[in-house]
Design an enzyme around this catalytic site. Structure first.
Site, PDB file in Angstrom:
ATOM      1  N   ASN A   7       0.870  -1.203  -0.039  1.00 50.83           N
ATOM      2  CA  ASN A   7       0.001  -0.032  -0.025  1.00 50.83           C
ATOM      3  C   ASN A   7       0.872   1.186   0.010  1.00 50.83           C
ATOM      4  OD1 ASN A   7      -1.759   1.984   0.455  1.00 50.83           O
ATOM      5  ND2 ASN A   7      -2.607   1.100   2.455  1.00 50.83           N
ATOM      6  N   LYS A  14       3.197   0.675   3.142  1.00 44.53           N
ATOM      7  CA  LYS A  14       2.815  -0.376   4.213  1.00 44.53           C
ATOM      8  C   LYS A  14       2.876  -1.691   3.643  1.00 44.53           C
ATOM      9  CE  LYS A  14      -0.116   2.618   6.734  1.00 44.53           C
ATOM     10  NZ  LYS A  14      -1.564   3.203   6.486  1.00 44.53           N
ATOM     11  N   ARG A  90      -2.443  -1.943  -3.394  1.00 39.87           N
ATOM     12  CA  ARG A  90      -3.892  -0.835  -3.189  1.00 39.87           C
ATOM     13  C   ARG A  90      -3.743  -0.117  -4.241  1.00 39.87           C
ATOM     14  NH1 ARG A  90      -4.754   3.558   0.881  1.00 39.87           N
ATOM     15  NH2 ARG A  90      -6.927   4.049   0.532  1.00 39.87           N
ATOM     16  N   HIS A 179     -12.641   3.824   0.031  1.00 34.49           N
ATOM     17  CA  HIS A 179     -12.887   2.897   1.235  1.00 34.49           C
ATOM     18  C   HIS A 179     -13.508   1.660   0.738  1.00 34.49           C
ATOM     19  CE1 HIS A 179     -12.493   6.415   4.221  1.00 34.49           C
ATOM     20  NE2 HIS A 179     -11.180   6.112   3.965  1.00 34.49           N
ATOM     21  N   GLY A 207     -12.586   6.582  10.275  1.00 34.75           N
ATOM     22  CA  GLY A 207     -10.974   6.693  10.551  1.00 34.75           C
ATOM     23  C   GLY A 207     -10.715   8.196  10.555  1.00 34.75           C
ATOM     24  N   GLY A 209      -9.644   9.343   7.576  1.00 35.95           N
ATOM     25  CA  GLY A 209     -10.600   9.968   6.425  1.00 35.95           C
ATOM     26  C   GLY A 209     -12.104   8.845   6.659  1.00 35.95           C
ATOM     27  N   ARG A 238     -10.460  16.774   6.574  1.00 36.14           N
ATOM     28  CA  ARG A 238     -11.576  17.381   5.294  1.00 36.14           C
ATOM     29  C   ARG A 238     -12.809  17.884   5.740  1.00 36.14           C
ATOM     30  NH1 ARG A 238     -10.513  11.956   2.933  1.00 36.14           N
ATOM     31  NH2 ARG A 238      -8.221  11.797   2.996  1.00 36.14           N
ATOM     32  N   ASP A 280      -6.930  14.275  15.505  1.00 36.44           N
ATOM     33  CA  ASP A 280      -7.061  12.718  16.063  1.00 36.44           C
ATOM     34  C   ASP A 280      -8.027  12.662  17.213  1.00 36.44           C
ATOM     35  OD1 ASP A 280      -6.425  10.477  17.927  1.00 36.44           O
ATOM     36  OD2 ASP A 280      -4.622  10.543  16.795  1.00 36.44           O
ATOM     37  N   PHE A 281      -9.079  12.044  16.857  1.00 41.67           N
ATOM     38  CA  PHE A 281     -10.335  11.972  17.630  1.00 41.67           C
ATOM     39  C   PHE A 281     -10.075  11.473  19.242  1.00 41.67           C
ATOM     40  CE2 PHE A 281     -12.051  11.832  13.749  1.00 41.67           C
ATOM     41  CZ  PHE A 281     -13.426  12.386  13.759  1.00 41.67           C
ATOM     42  N   ARG A 282      -8.701  11.269  19.541  1.00 41.27           N
ATOM     43  CA  ARG A 282      -8.395  10.760  20.941  1.00 41.27           C
ATOM     44  C   ARG A 282      -8.187  12.183  21.641  1.00 41.27           C
ATOM     45  NH1 ARG A 282      -4.734   6.131  18.836  1.00 41.27           N
ATOM     46  NH2 ARG A 282      -4.713   7.616  17.191  1.00 41.27           N
ATOM     47  N   GLY A 328     -10.437   3.241  12.537  1.00 39.01           N
ATOM     48  CA  GLY A 328      -9.785   3.843  13.878  1.00 39.01           C
ATOM     49  C   GLY A 328     -10.829   4.272  15.179  1.00 39.01           C
ATOM     50  N   LEU A 329     -11.764   5.134  14.575  1.00 34.88           N
ATOM     51  CA  LEU A 329     -12.685   5.632  15.691  1.00 34.88           C
ATOM     52  C   LEU A 329     -13.754   4.652  15.588  1.00 34.88           C
ATOM     53  CD1 LEU A 329     -13.674   8.429  17.019  1.00 34.88           C
ATOM     54  CD2 LEU A 329     -14.925   8.952  14.862  1.00 34.88           C
ATOM     55  N   GLU A 381      -8.528  -4.430   5.101  1.00 40.68           N
ATOM     56  CA  GLU A 381      -8.342  -4.346   3.640  1.00 40.68           C
ATOM     57  C   GLU A 381      -7.268  -5.134   3.003  1.00 40.68           C
ATOM     58  OE1 GLU A 381      -8.421  -0.258   5.114  1.00 40.68           O
ATOM     59  OE2 GLU A 381      -9.242   0.173   3.341  1.00 40.68           O
TER      60      GLU A 381
HETATM   61  P1  ADP Z   1      -6.508   6.281   8.669  1.00 38.63           P
HETATM   62  O1  ADP Z   1      -6.328   4.800   7.985  1.00 38.63           O
HETATM   63  O2  ADP Z   1      -7.666   7.002   7.706  1.00 38.63           O
HETATM   64  O3  ADP Z   1      -5.507   7.058   8.750  1.00 38.63           O
HETATM   65  P2  ADP Z   1      -7.413   4.870  10.848  1.00 38.63           P
HETATM   66  O4  ADP Z   1      -8.828   4.047  10.424  1.00 38.63           O
HETATM   67  O5  ADP Z   1      -6.283   4.252  11.453  1.00 38.63           O
HETATM   68  O6  ADP Z   1      -7.207   5.932   9.837  1.00 38.63           O
HETATM   69  O7  ADP Z   1      -8.077   5.652  11.971  1.00 38.63           O
HETATM   70  C1  ADP Z   1      -7.525   6.678  12.770  1.00 38.63           C
HETATM   71  C2  ADP Z   1      -8.265   7.576  13.628  1.00 38.63           C
HETATM   72  O8  ADP Z   1      -8.766   6.600  14.563  1.00 38.63           O
HETATM   73  C3  ADP Z   1      -7.236   8.453  14.463  1.00 38.63           C
HETATM   74  O9  ADP Z   1      -7.266   9.745  14.059  1.00 38.63           O
HETATM   75  C4  ADP Z   1      -8.085   8.427  15.883  1.00 38.63           C
HETATM   76  O10 ADP Z   1      -8.722   9.628  16.021  1.00 38.63           O
HETATM   77  C5  ADP Z   1      -9.110   7.518  15.848  1.00 38.63           C
HETATM   78  N1  ADP Z   1      -8.847   6.610  17.053  1.00 38.63           N
HETATM   79  C6  ADP Z   1      -7.955   5.415  17.169  1.00 38.63           C
HETATM   80  N2  ADP Z   1      -8.311   4.958  18.140  1.00 38.63           N
HETATM   81  C7  ADP Z   1      -8.965   5.626  18.737  1.00 38.63           C
HETATM   82  C8  ADP Z   1      -9.493   5.670  20.215  1.00 38.63           C
HETATM   83  N3  ADP Z   1      -8.986   4.791  20.985  1.00 38.63           N
HETATM   84  N4  ADP Z   1     -10.580   6.394  20.388  1.00 38.63           N
HETATM   85  C9  ADP Z   1     -11.097   7.197  19.556  1.00 38.63           C
HETATM   86  N5  ADP Z   1     -10.378   7.420  18.560  1.00 38.63           N
HETATM   87  C10 ADP Z   1      -9.481   6.769  18.194  1.00 38.63           C
END
Ligand code: ADP
Length: 394
Positions: A7, A14, A90, A179, A207, A209, A238, A280-282, A328-329, A381
Site C-alpha cells: 500500500n 505499508k 492497493r 474505502h 477513521g 478519512g 477534510r 485525532d479523535f483521541r 480507527g474511530l 483491507e
Molecule cells: P486512516 O487509516 O484513515 O489514517 P484509521 O482508521 O487508522 O485512519 O483511524 C485513525 C483515527 O482513529 C485517529 O485519527 C483517531 O482519531 C481514531 N482513533 C484511534 N483509536 C481511537 C480511540 N481509542 N478512541 C478514539 N479515536 C480513536
C-alpha cells in the site's frame, strides 16, 4: 501461496506478507518519510520489530529495502523472493475502468495512469509501487485492488451529480466513492453474522478519512465520498459536504487562490478546523472531557453528520437491517458509537452498553431484541487484497 500486499502513499509504504494456506501474516511493516530526511523502515517479522534508518530516496529503494528485510537471514521470513507467489497493490482510483481487482498488464497500468487526473495525490504513488515491484520481482504476478471498485454497482441516480450532463461524458465527473475494500470486507462479515445475504446494511468507516456506504444484498448502492475523498462526512482534516458557493466567497474574503482554498478544505478543516485542537479523535475526546467547547462541538457535529447519512441511506434503501462501525474511530470509540446510536431510536436500536465497551473484536453491540442490529467489525483491507491477488494469480 505467499502474497505480498503493498500500500504505497506519496511518502510512505505499508506492507504485509500473507501465507494464504491459513491466511496468517508472516511479517508486516512500513517505510516512512520516503524522499525526506529521517526516512526509516520498521519491519515486524511476527514478534519484535527491526528499525532500519537509511536514505530512502524513492519508492524503488523503499521496495528494495522491504524485499531485503523479508529475505534477511536474521529477521527475514522467507529464504528467497521466489517463495512469494504474487504481489497485491492497493490502488486508490480505478475510475469507471475497474469494477473488480485485476492482474496488472501494460494495458491495465495505462488505465491506472489515465486515472491520475482523478486522484493526483494517490495514483502516482500506487503506480510507483507497481513499477518498483515489477522491476525487482520480474516474473512474479502483480495485481491491483481498487478503493473505488466495490462502489461501481451504484445506480446512476446515486453517482451522477446534478451538473450539465456533458461534464460526466467529457470529464468523467461523477461520484466514485472510496474505502471500497473496507466497506466490502465489513459488509461481507455482517452478512455472515446475519446469515442473510439479502440484508440491507449501512457500513460506517470512521477513521481519519471517513465514509458511509449503503449496501443492499451485497452491492454498494450509495456512498458518501464523491469524485474525490473530500465529499461526505466531516473527517479528521477534510470538510466533507458544504455549499460549493463558499469557495468563491472564501477566495474573495481571504484573497486566496482556488488551490489554497482547496488545501484548506482538505487539510485544515474537519474536526481539526472546528476544534482547533487536533485531527485525532483521541485528543478531541480528551479536550471535550476537560470542558473544551469547540472540541465538544466537533464531536457533536461529527455524530450529527453520521446520523444524517444513516437516515438518508435507510430511506433510499427502504429500510436497514444492520449498521456496522469500523476503522480507527469506529472500532475504538465507544462514546462516539453511543452518541450516534442514541440518536437512532426510531430504528429500534437498543444498545448493549457492556458490549459496546469491549474493544478489538468483531461483536454485535445491540441487545437481542434490537430491531436493527449494530456491529463493530475490525476492517481488514490487506486480507481482501491478499485474497483477490491469490485468486487472480493461480
Ligand atoms: P486512516 O487509516 O484513515 O489514517 P484509521 O482508521 O487508522 O485512519 O483511524 C485513525 C483515527 O482513529 C485517529 O485519527 C483517531 O482519531 C481514531 N482513533 C484511534 N483509536 C481511537 C480511540 N481509542 N478512541 C478514539 N479515536 C480513536
Amino acid at each position: 501461496m505467499k502474497v505480498l500486499v503493498i500500500n504505497c502513499g506519496s511518502s510512505s509504504l505499508k506492507y504485509q506478507l500473507f501465507d494464504m494456506t491459513d491466511e496468517s501474516v508472516l511479517a508486516k511493516g512500513l517505510v516512512e518519510r520516503i524522499g525526506l530526511p529521517g526516512s526509516i523502515l520498521i519491519h515486524r517479522p511476527g514478534e519484535g520489530k527491526v528499525e532500519i534508518e537509511a536514505e530512502i530516496e524513492n519508492h524503488d529503494k523503499a521496495i528494495a529495502m522491504v524485499l531485503d528485510a523479508l529475505t534477511d537471514k536474521n529477521h527475514g521470513v522467507v529464504q528467497s523472493l521466489d517463495e512469494i507467489g504474487a504481489c497485491g497493490h492497493r490502488v486508490v482510483h480505478g475510475g469507471e475502468a475497474f469494477s473488480s481487482s485485476v492482474a496488472i498488464s501494460p494495458a491495465v497500468l495505462e488505465a491506472i495512469q489515465a486515472n491520475v487526473e482523478l486522484a493526483p495525490l494517490h495514483n502516482p504513488a500506487n503506480i510507483m509501487g507497481i513499477e518498483a515491484c515489477t522491476k525487482l520481482m520480474p516474473g512474479t504476478p502483480q495485481c491491483a485492488v481498487f478503493d473505488t471498485a466495490f462502489h461501481q454497482t451504484m445506480p446512476a441516480e446515486a453517482y451522477i451529480y446534478a451538473l450539465p450532463y456533458e461534464y460526466y461524458e467529457k470529464y468523467r465527473i461523477r461520484r466514485y466513492g472510496f474505502h471500497g475494500t473496507s466497506h466490502y470486507y465489513v459488509s461481507q462479515r455482517a452478512y455472515a453474522l446475519l446469515q442473510n445475504p439479502q440484508a440491507k446494511v449501512i457500513t460506517c468507516h470512521l477513521g481519519n478519512g471517513a465514509s458511509v456506504a449503503a449496501v443492499n444484498a451485497g452491492r454498494s448502492v450509495d456512498t458518501s465520498m464523491g469524485m474525490t475523498p473530500l465529499e461526505g462526512l466531516v473527517m479528521g482534516t477534510r470538510s466533507g459536504d458544504l455549499d460549493p458557493a463558499l469557495i468563491e466567497f472564501l477566495m474573495n474574503k481571504e484573497q486566496q487562490s482556488v488551490s489554497e482554498v482547496n488545501d484548506t478544505l482538505n487539510k485544515k478543516s474537519g474536526v481539526l478546523g472546528i476544534s482547533g485542537v487536533s485531527s485525532d479523535f483521541r485528543d478531541i475526546e480528551t479536550a471535550a472531557g476537560e470542558g473544551n467547547e469547540r472540541a465538544r462541538l466537533a464531536l457533536d457535529l461529527f455524530a450529527h453528520v453520521v446520523k444524517k447519512y444513516i437516515g438518508a441511506y435507510t430511506a433510499t434503501m427502504d429500510g436497514v437491517d444492520a449498521i456496522v462501525f469500523t476503522a480507527g474511530l469506529g472500532e475504538n470509540s465507544a462514546s462516539m458509537r453511543k452518541q450516534v446510536c442514541d440518536g437512532l431510536r426510531f430504528l429500534g436500536i437498543l444498545l448493549d452498553e457492556e458490549k459496546n465497551a469491549l474493544r478489538g473484536t468483531e461483536i454485535e453491540i445491540t441487545k437481542p431484541e434490537s430491531k436493527t442490529k449494530v456491529f463493530v467489525i475490525p476492517t481488514n483491507e490487506e486480507l481482501v487484497i491478499a485474497r483477490d491477488t491469490a485468486n487472480l494469480a493461480v
